[in-house]
Design a protein around this motif. Sequence first.
Motif, mmCIF file in Angstrom:
data_model
loop_
_atom_site.group_PDB
_atom_site.id
_atom_site.type_symbol
_atom_site.label_atom_id
_atom_site.label_comp_id
_atom_site.label_asym_id
_atom_site.label_seq_id
_atom_site.Cartn_x
_atom_site.Cartn_y
_atom_site.Cartn_z
ATOM 1 N N GLY A 150 26.671 -18.737 128.975
ATOM 2 C CA GLY A 150 25.175 -18.591 129.251
ATOM 3 C C GLY A 150 24.505 -19.525 130.345
ATOM 4 N N LYS A 151 22.977 -19.518 130.432
ATOM 5 C CA LYS A 151 22.519 -20.034 131.531
ATOM 6 C C LYS A 151 21.041 -20.939 130.837
ATOM 7 N N VAL A 152 20.778 -21.953 131.493
ATOM 8 C CA VAL A 152 19.708 -22.683 130.806
ATOM 9 C C VAL A 152 18.353 -21.956 130.853
ATOM 10 N N ARG A 153 17.845 -21.978 129.754
ATOM 11 C CA ARG A 153 16.489 -21.343 129.413
ATOM 12 C C ARG A 153 15.459 -22.384 129.691
ATOM 13 N N ARG A 154 15.590 -23.825 128.863
ATOM 14 C CA ARG A 154 14.568 -24.649 129.004
ATOM 15 C C ARG A 154 15.467 -25.863 128.534
ATOM 16 N N ILE A 155 14.737 -26.922 129.188
ATOM 17 C CA ILE A 155 15.370 -28.387 129.006
ATOM 18 C C ILE A 155 14.199 -29.011 128.175
ATOM 19 N N ASP A 156 14.620 -29.774 126.983
ATOM 20 C CA ASP A 156 13.499 -30.534 126.245
ATOM 21 C C ASP A 156 13.260 -32.023 126.850
ATOM 22 N N ALA A 157 12.581 -31.702 127.921
ATOM 23 C CA ALA A 157 12.231 -32.933 128.897
ATOM 24 C C ALA A 157 11.679 -34.093 128.091
ATOM 25 N N GLN A 158 10.454 -33.740 127.370
ATOM 26 C CA GLN A 158 9.746 -34.826 126.497
ATOM 27 C C GLN A 158 10.609 -35.506 125.653
ATOM 28 N N GLY A 159 11.591 -34.608 125.114
ATOM 29 C CA GLY A 159 12.506 -35.500 124.019
ATOM 30 C C GLY A 159 13.435 -36.466 124.934
#
Length: 286
Positions: A150-159
Amino acid sequence: MTTASRAHIRWFRDTAPYINAHRGKTFVLTLGGEVARHENFANIIHDIALLNSLGVQLVLIHGSRPQIEERLDRAGLNSTYHNGVRVTDPGVMDHVKDAAGSLRAQIEAQLSMGLPNSPMQGSQIRVCSGNFVTAKPLGVVDGVDFHLTGKVRRIDAQGIRALTQAGSIVLLSPLGYSPTGEIFNLSLQEIAVECAAGIGADKLILLSDNAGLRDETGKLIRECRVSEDSLPATAAPDQRELLQTASRACRKGVQRCHIVSYSDECALLEELFTHDGSGTLVTEEA
């Protein structure tokens, strides 16, 4: 006081500006699967603990390619690649999850050490892992179905930021999770770039088997900008991949990327706490 003691104190004084500069900053550090197998890995763990104690907010991202290869060999399975990317079918994915989970536990265990009379004494590091990376399938490329690659869709930056600001070290594995509950095998380099950019990291540190990048004469390149192709045409693929990874991160807003040796016992601290450093600094145009 001995001459050696005075030299040590002078060195400690000289590091003070760097200690002050790095306190409260966020560093993303890559640990390829080969790093965990190297005899210097214990020293790298000690240095990570030291950075944490000095107030640096850390995100560690580990790879597991050699560990996956070992498991596939033992199982008598072959794994194919296309353009350097593993094709992860369901049979291979079982071994990918096993390798990633085992190595994550190993790193967590080493960061939990606190033996008396050791560099880890009193460190009391909190390590947090979790579903911080949302992924999507790479799909079919050039007629090749990558299955569970796969590839990155989103990073939980806030978490991630909430945990690092609370003093925890965040540890990410090379896996991502979809909203439908699927697990995908991801590139260490892609996670590193997307995570560093997403959380607004001050530095991305790429650990390499060499002391940074080398020019056509073999001399260490101390600093280069993303617009400069400082590598010779004959540069090894891993050297070019490191520069490309650092350049992508810089273009996404990471101000400083460092390429540092994982085999040199002192390289990481020398790069961060001395004027000349030990590796290669990659930056965006001033």
